[in-house]
Design a protein around this motif. Structure first.
Motif, PDB file in Angstrom:
ATOM      1  N   THR A  43      56.519   6.605  61.543  1.00 61.44           N
ATOM      2  CA  THR A  43      56.200   7.680  62.479  1.00 61.44           C
ATOM      3  C   THR A  43      57.451   8.287  63.093  1.00 61.44           C
ATOM      4  N   TRP A  57      59.240  11.758  64.183  1.00 61.13           N
ATOM      5  CA  TRP A  57      59.658  12.348  65.463  1.00 61.13           C
ATOM      6  C   TRP A  57      61.146  12.159  65.720  1.00 61.13           C
ATOM      7  N   THR A 191      50.766  10.035  74.070  1.00 62.09           N
ATOM      8  CA  THR A 191      50.198  10.727  72.919  1.00 62.09           C
ATOM      9  C   THR A 191      48.680  10.721  72.965  1.00 62.09           C
ATOM     10  N   TYR A 206      49.080  19.047  64.117  1.00 61.28           N
ATOM     11  CA  TYR A 206      50.142  18.134  64.518  1.00 61.28           C
ATOM     12  C   TYR A 206      50.349  17.022  63.496  1.00 61.28           C
ATOM     13  N   PHE A 207      49.304  16.708  62.747  1.00 58.95           N
ATOM     14  CA  PHE A 207      49.365  15.640  61.758  1.00 58.95           C
ATOM     15  C   PHE A 207      49.438  16.239  60.355  1.00 58.95           C
ATOM     16  N   PHE A 228      53.177  12.863  61.059  1.00 57.92           N
ATOM     17  CA  PHE A 228      53.224  14.193  61.667  1.00 57.92           C
ATOM     18  C   PHE A 228      53.705  15.271  60.708  1.00 57.92           C
ATOM     19  N   GLY A 232      54.011  18.397  65.261  1.00 56.96           N
ATOM     20  CA  GLY A 232      53.686  17.130  65.895  1.00 56.96           C
ATOM     21  C   GLY A 232      54.917  16.293  66.184  1.00 56.96           C
TER      22      GLY A 232
END
Length: 273
Positions: A43, A57, A191, A206-207, A228, A232
């Protein structure tokens, strides 16, 4: 354990990226750039061109950090707090950790896979034990460890309520942060609240949800409720930066663009290793 070719490429890609030149100090010397190291899972991880538009991210975090801070993203797909250590990934990043650096530690998604002995952990025993290792290694180098609860998946009840998916792992991390007096960024709570605001339809963008033919990497489309797309990843990176400010880990002068638009086009994916 030796690192794979992709792990080696990722380690090279994780070398600190300076965000801006720092002003010259007295006698022409430059203040040392501090590095924000990220240890985590898919992630947060850097993605390559063959996975685009999937975006970790950590790829967007540099957009929110100011002069004098760099990001070294060591997060790796599929890793848990246990396997990141056992595969030598923690040991590989430690030589570059310097005094006053930050080590952001986010695991949970793969720790939950308790049917896999290489990755699974128990929230209040082995998970906390592994996290203590990261904390101790950072402190041994006079760097500052920071715990991040795992970001939430996109999962909704029939009535549209965003549902938590990480069981006891966030609570176990919160308890450990209090016990060890380590700053905690509660991304699970942040989140979950944001996904609730956006709702089932609003979170799709966002995904990594893709229609058939939308991306050559996913010709049959994709319905991924864990990873994401750029928007996202940018949103979660912004949350992370704000949480660093709220926890007084970073000062306002060390952050930027917290309320400004960051275009998705700023995201780039390096060639596949």
């Amino acid at each position: 354990m030796s690192l794979t070719r992709r792990q080696t490429a990722a380690a090279l890609a994780a070398l600190p990226l300076a965000l801006a030149a720092t002003p010259a100090a007295a006698h022409g010397a430059r203040p040392r750039t501090r590095t924000v190291h990220i240890a985590g899972d898919s992630t947060a991880a850097r993605k390559y061109a063959d996975a685009a538009p999937e975006t970790g991210w950590g790829m967007a975090l540099p957009f929110f950090l100011g002069t004098g801070l760099a990001v070294a993203n060591h997060a790796m797909n599929g890793r848990s707090s246990r396997s990141f250590i056992d595969e030598g990934l923690l040991a590989a990043l430690l030589p570059d950790v310097r005094p006053d650096d930050l080590l952001l530690i986010q695991f949970g998604h793969n720790d939950e896979k308790t049917d896999d002995p290489a990755r699974g952990t128990d929230p209040y025993t082995t998970y906390q034990d592994c996290l203590r290792r990261y904390i101790a290694e950072a402190r041994a180098r006079r760097a500052r460890p920071v715990l991040l609860t795992p970001v939430e998946r996109r999962r909704f009840a029939e009535d549209g309520t965003a549902r938590p998916t990480h069981g006891d792992y966030p609570a176990a991390m919160r308890a450990l942060a209090a016990e060890e007096r380590v700053p905690l960024l509660d991304l699970q709570a942040r989140t979950l609240e944001r996904w609730q605001e956006l709702g089932p339809d609003g979170t799709e963008a966002y995904f990594n949800w893709l229609a058939p033919g939308e991306s050559p990497n996913y010709p049959d489309g994709r319905q991924d409720n864990t990873h994401f797309r750029p928007v996202g990843a940018i949103e979660v990176a912004r949350m992370t930066a704000r949480a660093l400010l709220d926890a007084r880990v970073l000062a306002p002068r060390e952050l930027r663009r917290l309320d400004a638009r960051v275009p998705e086009t700023w995201i780039s994916w390096p060639p596949a290793a």
